[in-house]
Design a protein around this motif. Structure first.
Motif: not given
Length: 301
Positions: A53-70
């Motif tokens: 999950r540290q590499f995969a792009l998530s559609s959930a915006l809160p998750v993306l905000a915590r992992h912008p590099w994805t």
């Protein structure tokens, strides 16, 4: 020479962008395989998914905000041998064309912008379109958006270039690109709609990239500028300006009205004029491969 040294040599070369993209995808894939195997052997295989999950792009915006590099790392991450195999084969075949006609820097720009375009379409679809069940978290990995951008870019640049395919024989790449887009559209109704929608974002980017380039606008300039900046930060060699590394050219007296000489590595202005006249008479596709390369080099001045 050790494997590590071979890898360092590959990344030290400035004219090796295609191999570097291929190698980077393979290295990430191999590292995840080794990690997964090690965690499984150690009896803690359940920790692999949080790592992925540290590499995969998530559609959930809160998750993306915590992992912008994805928004970029997803384009170098694969699950499954055939997943990476087909992506890298297409990257190799079509990437060679793009690299030959447009150069290494624009190949990298297409890869990066294709990944970003695929990510944007994926995020917009899963957050705003009812068909994609907004609010339900989905994730995507793979270089498919970047590779599709390169496929469509090559087909837009050289639509009548022919590949010889097993069982089918000679096929123009414009039909291959069309098939890729249609398969992606059909796949939206399948089991991987997120992955397929990223393909369409990459395809649109590849088409626009070449159209804008022919119009004299290089969409990849911001990517190239960032790459140059990062390269200077991590370069182990002191940066030297062109003026300190090149010996001054001798100054000669030219006749009044004579055209300036071409810069090193650039076509002569008379050659460019001749190519432009040929385009006005017969169209862009009438140019030879050498003439197209000269025209693109001239556009970089």
């Amino acid at each position: 020479m050790s494997i590590v040294q071979d890898i360092r040599t590959a990344f030290d070369r400035r004219d090796n962008a295609l191999n570097q993209l291929l190698l980077l995808n393979v290295l990430v894939f191999a590292a995840l395989i080794v990690l997964h195997a090690g965690l499984t052997i150690g009896g803690v295989g359940g920790y692999y998914e949080p790592v992925l999950r540290q590499f995969a792009l998530s559609s959930a915006l809160p998750v993306l905000a915590r992992h912008p590099w994805t928004i970029m790392t997803y384009a170098f991450t694969h699950e499954g041998f055939f997943h990476i195999l087909f992506n890298l084969l297409n990257l190799y075949w079509f990437g060679q064309l793009v690299r030959e006609y447009l150069g290494n820097r624009r190949l990298v720009s297409l890869y990066v912008l294709g990944a970003l375009a695929g990510a944007v379409v994926f995020l917009l679809s899963y957050n705003f379109l009812p068909a994609f069940r907004p609010g339900v978290g989905a994730s995507v990995v793979g270089a498919s958006a970047s590779v599709t951008a390169i496929i469509v870019a090559a087909a837009t640049l050289l639509p009548d270039y022919t590949f010889s395919l097993i069982l089918l024989g000679p096929v123009k790449i414009k039909w291959i690109a069309l098939a890729v887009v249609l398969i992606s559209l059909a796949g939206i109704n399948g089991g991987n709609p997120g992955g397929e929608i990223t393909h369409l974002g990459g395809a649109l980017l590849g088409f626009l990239f070449i159209k804008q380039l022919k119009a004299g606008r290089d969409l990849g300039r911001p990517v190239q500028a960032i790459g140059d900046f990062v390269g200077r930060l991590f370069s182990r060699r002191p940066s030297m300006s062109i003026s300190t590394t090149r010996r001054p050219e001798p100054v000669t007296t030219a006749a009044r009205g004579a055209r300036p000489a071409a810069a090193p590595g650039q076509p002569h202005p008379d050659e460019v004029d001749s190519i432009l006249e040929k385009i006005s008479r017969s169209g862009y596709e009438s140019l030879s491969k050498d003439e197209k390369q000269k025209l693109f080099r001239a556009s970089q001045q």
